[in-house]
Design an enzyme around this catalytic site. Structure first.
Site, PDB file in Angstrom:
ATOM      1  N   GLY A  32      38.131  38.172  -0.333  1.00  0.00           N
ATOM      2  CA  GLY A  32      38.350  39.569   0.077  1.00  0.00           C
ATOM      3  C   GLY A  32      38.256  40.516  -1.102  1.00  0.00           C
ATOM      4  N   ASP A  58      33.474  37.615  -1.143  1.00  0.00           N
ATOM      5  CA  ASP A  58      33.756  38.409   0.064  1.00  0.00           C
ATOM      6  C   ASP A  58      32.661  38.139   1.076  1.00  0.00           C
ATOM      7  OD1 ASP A  58      34.229  40.757   1.937  1.00  0.00           O
ATOM      8  OD2 ASP A  58      35.720  41.174   0.405  1.00  0.00           O
ATOM      9  N   TYR A 164      49.042  42.105  13.370  1.00  0.00           N
ATOM     10  CA  TYR A 164      48.972  41.935  11.917  1.00  0.00           C
ATOM     11  C   TYR A 164      50.309  41.399  11.392  1.00  0.00           C
ATOM     12  CZ  TYR A 164      48.777  43.570   7.001  1.00  0.00           C
ATOM     13  OH  TYR A 164      48.836  43.673   5.638  1.00  0.00           O
TER      14      TYR A 164
HETATM   15  C1  AKB Z   1      48.835  48.467   6.796  1.00  0.00           C
HETATM   16  O1  AKB Z   1      49.196  49.638   6.937  1.00  0.00           O
HETATM   17  O2  AKB Z   1      48.473  47.757   7.736  1.00  0.00           O
HETATM   18  C2  AKB Z   1      48.887  47.863   5.423  1.00  0.00           C
HETATM   19  C3  AKB Z   1      50.169  47.162   5.189  1.00  0.00           C
HETATM   20  C4  AKB Z   1      51.420  47.940   5.119  1.00  0.00           C
HETATM   21  O3  AKB Z   1      50.194  45.980   5.044  1.00  0.00           O
HETATM   22  N1  AKB Z   1      48.677  48.872   4.422  1.00  0.00           N
END
Ligand code: AKB
Length: 345
Positions: A32, A58, A164
């Site tokens: 990355g 990457d 995430y």
């Molecule tokens: C995001 O906003 O997704 C990233 C993080 C806080 O990991 N910058």
């Protein structure tokens, strides 16, 4: 060692120790490398260990500082190629920076999960096969609405609500598992929002804190997608880069936690950041058009991390505060945007 280029010129907040070891023989592989963190970590590691020792990889085309030394195309989901490239480079340390961030992740959660966990699993397997140490960034996104927000302890409830964040908690646990099951040396920090001028951010909820500088310089106004009063932890990129290097160079016996250390440098709201920008650009205007999806993510994150474990175990100290960061951002970003090949977004 010399980290003078990683602190503000006047060092208003410089404290704490520099790196605790030297390791001239390190050979580093970065995945990355074209991303926001990779773009600045690659040149910093090359200055430290020598250009030839640091391989930038990457799936995207690499450019700029990444091509001033060894570089390869690598899709981190391709385990066979990942392992071959690591062996050919004789990597002793891998910085695994591939990630689909929070806002982008919500557009296609399955893809975010597959990339974030698929590439991490491969990085762990490559580290296991080669004996390399591994740096894996986690994030404030690993926390959720039930986490104590201010301050957020090092060890606490983690029930994130973004894909995430879910992938980050799963990643933290997977790293812990490889440490205890296979004895791997896996380390990492929970980064706050990162602010940088050298590369654009890539789809995060904290990206407003970078966009605001671009828009201040190009249009003298910014329409923020988060509500006034939304407080999040933030950090200037030189501190983020230094943290990654310092943690990986800390003697193992000093670490109790090892993986997923809370770290922070400053707590910002959009209006606090705008007020600081206005000290340089008095006519700068801030308005709001809230993106509810991003606001929901931001509202689920901590307001202030407690980073005392990182301070106690490996001497973590941020060097950049709001005042120094803002002045430096405006200066460097203005130069970048006025350069002939500027990416003005
Ligand atoms: C995001 O906003 O997704 C990233 C993080 C806080 O990991 N910058």
């Amino acid at each position: 060692m010399d980290f003078d280029d990683m602190g503000p010129a006047r060092r208003p907040r410089m404290r704490g120790p520099l790196l605790v070891t030297t390791s001239e023989d390190r050979r580093v592989l970065i995945t990355g490398a074209a991303g926001q963190l990779g773009s600045e970590l690659v040149p910093a590691l090359r200055r430290r260990y020598g250009a030839d020792a640091v391989l930038a990889t990457d799936i995207r085309t690499l450019s700029g500082a990444a091509v001033d030394g060894p570089n390869r195309r690598l899709d981190g989901t391709d385990l066979e190629r990942f392992g071959r490239i690591a062996r050919e480079h004789r990597a002793t340390v891998i910085y695994h920076l591939v990630a689909v961030l929070s806002a982008t992740g919500e557009k296609d959660p399955q893809r975010a999960w597959n990339i974030n966990i698929g590439t991490l699993t491969n990085a762990l397997e490559v580290a296991r096969a080669t004996g390399a140490a591994l740096f894996v960034p986690s994030s404030i996104a690993a926390f959720g609405p039930s986490t104590p927000p201010d301050p957020t302890p090092q060890d606490t409830l983690q029930r994130p609500t973004s894909i995430y964040g879910v992938s980050k908690v799963a990643g933290e646990l997977l790293c812990d598992y490889y440490v205890q099951r296979y004895g791997l040396d896996v380390r990492g920090v929970r980064y706050p929002g990162l602010i940088s001028w050298a590369a654009d951010p890539g789809g995060g909820t904290t990206d407003y804190a970078v966009e605001i500088f671009h828009q201040a310089l190009t249009h003298n106004r910014y329409e923020c997608f988060l509500r006034a009063g939304t407080q999040l932890d933030m950090m200037y990129m030189p501190d983020a880069v230094r943290a990654a290097i310092e943690l990986m160079e800390t003697p193992s016996e000093r670490l109790t936690h090892r993986n997923a250390f809370n770290i922070t440098a400053m707590q910002l709201t959009p209006e606090v950041l705008a007020a600081e920008i206005r000290r340089h650009r008095p006519d700068f205007e801030l308005s709001y058009r809230v993106n509810e999806r991003k606001q929901t993510i931001a509202d689920s994150w901590p307001r202030r991390l407690d980073d005392s474990a990182a301070r106690d175990e490996w001497g973590w100290q941020p060097r950049w505060d709001l005042e120094a960061m803002t002045a430096d951002m405006l200066e460097h970003l203005a130069a970048r945007l006025s350069a002939p090949a500027a990416n003005t977004r």
